[in-house]
Design an enzyme around this catalytic site. Structure first.
Site, mmCIF file in Angstrom:
data_model
loop_
_atom_site.group_PDB
_atom_site.id
_atom_site.type_symbol
_atom_site.label_atom_id
_atom_site.label_comp_id
_atom_site.label_asym_id
_atom_site.label_seq_id
_atom_site.Cartn_x
_atom_site.Cartn_y
_atom_site.Cartn_z
ATOM 1 N N LYS A 17 3.082 -2.166 9.260
ATOM 2 C CA LYS A 17 2.485 -2.491 8.098
ATOM 3 C C LYS A 17 3.378 -3.277 7.195
ATOM 4 C CE LYS A 17 3.141 0.629 4.869
ATOM 5 N NZ LYS A 17 4.316 0.522 3.990
ATOM 6 N N ASP A 155 -0.287 6.793 4.681
ATOM 7 C CA ASP A 155 -0.637 5.403 5.311
ATOM 8 C C ASP A 155 -1.258 5.660 6.655
ATOM 9 O OD1 ASP A 155 0.838 4.144 3.337
ATOM 10 O OD2 ASP A 155 2.993 4.367 4.470
#
Ligand code: C5P
Length: 302
Positions: A17, A155
């Site tokens: 990401k 996350d």
């Protein structure tokens, strides 16, 4: 995240990401920080191979994905992975919370660099929750996996959504999926020095007048590239550069390239440049590679 079944083996490709926006709202009493952040999954993948282990053990081996194969058919380029490996933690957590005694061998082929702010470990952990839920026949619902995800790291939950982009709040919980109207191309640099998430957060200060991600969300939905580039923002960038002053050199070199905008991802140390096209990203990557400022990757939004 892409999942394939090959006989008794499950193969998962799981992305990195980038944070296109990260604001620090406040320090919490549990030691974490409340954030407003925009996460985007990009096509730089780790590959994980899961096979049931009949002894009931959890065995995790990590390999450099670029290292190839040995003559005996086993992967080459073994990396050291300890008990703190998030894949081991995810498998152990699934066992502890469901009571299953089943075992697994996981081979992790790493492409996503570590200590980079690209969440490779968290992405591997999310892949492990999804794959073992299937392999071990646990039938846990998405919401149950989300609860386990938040115990593994801030996350991890984002990757479970499978969204290409999301607005995340709190510790990093996804609250809104964002549909991109066009693909985005990036060049990503992982400088020689990595950074610890905990250390960078310990060094940051909440912003007194926090910015909002809203304008960027609108620009992402409408594919306004120049405005997306202007809206890139990361409140952890300055604390990270205070801890690792060589990051300033990375920024200087990136600023000399024909990129539309640049930023550090998450808690660093990786930086990315937003490029107008894939061809431009490849051109910039070649130049950065010759500049010798770190490992260079080209990736597209997923
Ligand atoms: O959640 P994760 O294990 O990835 O976080 C690592 C460390 O980063 C935490 O222990 C905490 O110190 C810091 N952190 C934070 N606020 C967040 C996410 C992480 O302070 N929202």
């Amino acid at each position: 995240m892409r999942l394939r079944e090959r006989g008794a083996t499950l193969i998962v490709q799981t992305p990195a990401k980038l944070n296109l926006f990260l604001e620090i709202l406040r320090r919490r009493s549990d030691g974490y920080h409340d954030l407003e952040t925009v996460m985007l999954s990009v096509g730089l993948f780790d590959t994980l191979r899961f096979r049931e282990e009949t002894t009931g053990r959890i065995e995790v081996n990590c390999f450099d994905a670029g290292a190839g194969w040995r003559a005996d058919g086993e992967p080459d380029g073994r990396l050291l992975g300890g008990r703190d490996n998030l894949v081991v933690q995810a498998a152990s957590l699934l066992r502890a919370s469901t009571g299953t005694q089943r075992g697994v061998r996981v081979d992790v082929f790493k492409r996503i660099p570590a200590a980079a702010g690209l969440a490779g470990g968290s992405s591997d952990a999310a892949a492990t929750l999804v794959a073992l839920n299937r392999l071990w026949g646990l039938n846990l619902h998405r919401s149950q996996l989300q609860t386990l995800a938040s115990q593994l790291g801030s996350d991890v939950a984002f990757f479970l959504t499978g969204a290409s982009a999301a607005l995340c709040r709190g510790r990093g919980e996804p609250v809104e999926r964002i549909r991109l109207s066009r693909p985005l191309y990036f060049v990503i640099v992982r400088p020689p020095h990595g950074l610890s998430t905990a250390v960078v957060f310990a060094h940051c200060r909440p912003t007194p007048q926090p910015r909002s991600a809203k304008p960027l969300l609108d620009d992402l939905r409408h594919g306004r590239l120049a405005r997306i580039a202007k809206g890139l923002y990361n409140a952890l960038a300055e604390p990270a550069a205070e801890l690792e002053p060589t990051l300033t050199d990375v920024r200087t070199v990136l600023a000399q390239q024909p990129v539309m905008g640049q930023l550090m991802s998450g808690s660093g140390s990786a930086h990315f440049g937003l490029c107008a096209t894939r061809r431009q990203a490849l051109r910039v990557a070649a130049r950065l590679h010759s500049a010798g400022i770190g490992r260079v990757f080209v990736a597209r939004s997923c």
